[in-house]
Scaffold this motif. Structure first.
Motif, PDB file in Angstrom:
ATOM      1  N   LYS A 185       0.820  -1.207   0.000  1.00  0.00           N
ATOM      2  CA  LYS A 185       0.000   0.000   0.000  1.00  0.00           C
ATOM      3  C   LYS A 185       0.857   1.261   0.000  1.00  0.00           C
ATOM      4  O   LYS A 185       0.600   2.220  -0.737  1.00  0.00           O
ATOM      5  CB  LYS A 185      -0.919  -0.031   1.222  1.00  0.00           C
ATOM      6  N   GLU A 186       1.938   1.265   0.831  1.00  0.00           N
ATOM      7  CA  GLU A 186       2.836   2.417   0.852  1.00  0.00           C
ATOM      8  C   GLU A 186       3.519   2.610  -0.496  1.00  0.00           C
ATOM      9  O   GLU A 186       3.632   3.736  -1.008  1.00  0.00           O
ATOM     10  CB  GLU A 186       3.878   2.231   1.949  1.00  0.00           C
TER      11      GLU A 186
ATOM     12  N   THR B 298       1.172   3.967  -3.065  1.00  0.00           N
ATOM     13  CA  THR B 298       0.861   5.378  -2.802  1.00  0.00           C
ATOM     14  C   THR B 298       1.991   6.287  -3.290  1.00  0.00           C
ATOM     15  O   THR B 298       1.745   7.353  -3.877  1.00  0.00           O
ATOM     16  CB  THR B 298       0.616   5.585  -1.301  1.00  0.00           C
ATOM     17  N   GLU B 299       3.237   5.859  -3.053  1.00  0.00           N
ATOM     18  CA  GLU B 299       4.376   6.681  -3.470  1.00  0.00           C
ATOM     19  C   GLU B 299       4.504   6.735  -4.991  1.00  0.00           C
ATOM     20  O   GLU B 299       4.863   7.772  -5.557  1.00  0.00           O
ATOM     21  CB  GLU B 299       5.663   6.122  -2.866  1.00  0.00           C
TER      22      GLU B 299
END
Length: 524
Positions: free
Chosen positions: A89-90, A93-94
């Motif tokens: 997820k991180e 997102t990035e």
């Protein structure tokens, strides 16, 4: 004195000679210098100071899209899916959802959780991010396969084959799709092509299974022979070869292959079960029970194992132990008609006719085209008929007498009572409408027959178990239904391992050897 003078003169002469040699060398050196001075000299290049070496720069930074791929892979391999999801997820997102590997792993996790449609959408996203990667197309086809969209999966595999040529996995999985579509000829062509590209055990197993579904046991044996040549230490292939040889009646070869399988894996349950069933068929029940004891330690919840143990006790005329083992097998596999058949047989042998009828009728509902079930049930009906016929006639006569006794006082009361005043149409007395029941005629005695398991020779007792044992189902593993399934699960992109097993063919049974089945062995 003269000698002293001579030595002094010699020394003076030596010193003079040395002086003359030095003078000559000096003259020669001066002449060489003069000669060299006459030669024109080349101008010398001025020396330039070297620049100091530049300091090493920092290592190049990994692009932001791939920065955490190694960490995602590490947690995925450790099956730490929650941590893996948070990292994905991180990363997405990035990168704004442009990291191919993060999307790929997320799709794999969703597939393992059973969310196949969502995983399909993510794999399609991966194929859009990198259309030249054949692995993405394989995973798309794999998801379509799990959704039972086999034709669409074949089309995607064709696209993957254009990118990755001579890929045995693509061709193999196409054969599996054709197998589910029941296009056996195309399936065989694909599997043979996969074997030509790269030899794998699973391709041989699936090809042999197609031949078995078509009823060609001899061709299946030939395929397994080539598989044994490729991997001679695979106990699954060796045990399957033994089972096929048992079906064609070549028990010596069957025993050799089962022995080889047990040599490489002494606790291989399928090989132990097959070897024990062979000994059981030849009447060696004690040795069969010894084999089953080893298998019970490995797979105590095996219904075929407990069925075989129960029939061993039945052969040794230990009927209570046989029923106990068969009941456990029935608990583990309640819809296995062979276990119900054996339970009905043992109960009829013990003259427990109601229980025998219960299990036989259940077996007939599950396998209505198996003739031995009807023969055994017919023998039960004849046995019960010879016993219950006279009992039913006696009961009918008693009921008839009781009704006569009850009707007699009522008739007397109607005769003694004064006639009622005629206020309306006359009603006949009850005795006028009463009809005496006719006793049933004595039916002719039924001729004794010898059924598959029960013999009625003018007696109500069941004969010795020797006659009953004639219909004991053969305890060997039966045909195609008992063959082992391809190994199943790879977390990555293999349709092969984690594919659901193809539908098993159920040909009409022609005296197939029966699988007595499993449980933990009670103390003997």
């Amino acid at each position: 004195m003269s000698t002293m003078n001579d030595l002094g003169e010699e020394e003076t002469q030596k010193s003079k000679s040395l002086v003359s040699l030095e003078d000559n060398t000096l003259q020669n050196d001066e002449e060489e210098k003069r000669a060299l001075s006459d030669i024109p000299q080349i101008p010398q290049i001025p020396k330039v100071k070297a620049k100091p070496a530049p300091k090493p720069k920092k290592p190049p930074e990994i692009p932001i899209f791939e920065r955490k791929n190694w960490l995602i892979h590490l947690h995925y391999v450790k099956k730490e899916y929650d941590v893996c999801k948070s990292l994905i997820k991180e990363q997405l997102t990035e990168t704004g959802g442009m990291c191919e590997y993060a999307v790929y792993v997320q799709a794999l996790i969703l597939r393992q959780e059973g969310r196949i449609q969502e995983s399909l959408e993510l794999f399609q996203t991966c194929s859009l991010l990198n259309p030249n990667n054949a692995d993405n197309l394989k995973q798309v086809a794999r998801s379509l396969f799990l959704l039972a969209r086999h034709k669409a999966a074949i089309d995607v595999y064709n696209e993957a084959a254009k990118i990755s040529e001579r890929d045995w996995e693509v061709v193999h999985n196409q054969g599996i799709c054709y197998l589910y579509l029941k296009e056996y000829e195309k399936a065989k062509e694909c599997l043979k092509q996969a074997i030509a590209f790269a030899r794998h055990d699973l391709s041989y197993i699936m090809l042999a299974k197609i031949y078995l579904m078509e009823g060609d046991i001899n061709q299946a044996i030939e395929v397994y022979k080539r598989a044994v040549e490729f991997s001679p230490e695979n106990p699954d292939i060796l045990s399957t070869m033994g089972l096929l040889y048992m079906q064609v009646g070549q028990f010596q070869k069957a025993f050799e292959h089962l022995g080889n399988a047990l040599t490489y894996n002494p606790t291989h349950t399928k090989a132990i079960l097959a070897a024990g069933s062979m000994m059981q068929n030849h009447g060696d029940f004690d040795v069969g029970l010894t084999k089953y004891r080893i298998a019970a330690q490995e797979t105590p919840e095996s219904a075929p194992l407990w069925n075989n143990i129960g029939m061993c006790f039945f052969g040794k005329k230990k009927f209570v132990a046989a029923i106990s083992c068969l009941k456990r097998a029935n608990y583990l596999a309640p819809f296995d008609w062979k276990i119900l058949y054996n339970l009905g047989l043992v109960h009829l042998t013990m003259q427990q006719y109601a229980s025998g009828f219960h299990f036989l009728s259940a077996a007939i509902n599950l396998r209505p085209k198996y003739g031995h079930l009807f023969m055994l049930l017919a023998g039960w009906l004849l046995e019960v008929g010879t016993k219950l016929g006279p009992a039913l006639q006696v009961g009918e006569s008693l009921v008839w007498k009781k009704e006569q006794q009850m009707a007699a006082p009522a008739e007397q009361n109607t005769r003694q009572s004064p006639p009622a005043e005629a206020t309306g149409p006359s009603v006949p007395p009850p005795s006028a409408t009463f009809q005496e029941p006719r006793p049933l005629k004595q039916s002719a005695p039924l001729a004794p027959i010898r059924g598959p398991s029960v013999e009625n020779n003018n007696s109500s007792d069941v004969k010795s178990e020797e006659n009953v044992a004639e219909v004991v189902p053969k305890s060997g593993l039966s045909g195609v239904d008992d063959l082992p399934s391809p190994p199943t699960e790879t977390p990555a992109m293999n349709i092969i391992d984690d594919a659901p097993e193809p539908p098993s063919h159920d040909p009409e049974e022609k005296d197939q050897p029966r699988i007595p089945k499993r449980e933990v062995l009670p103390p003997l």
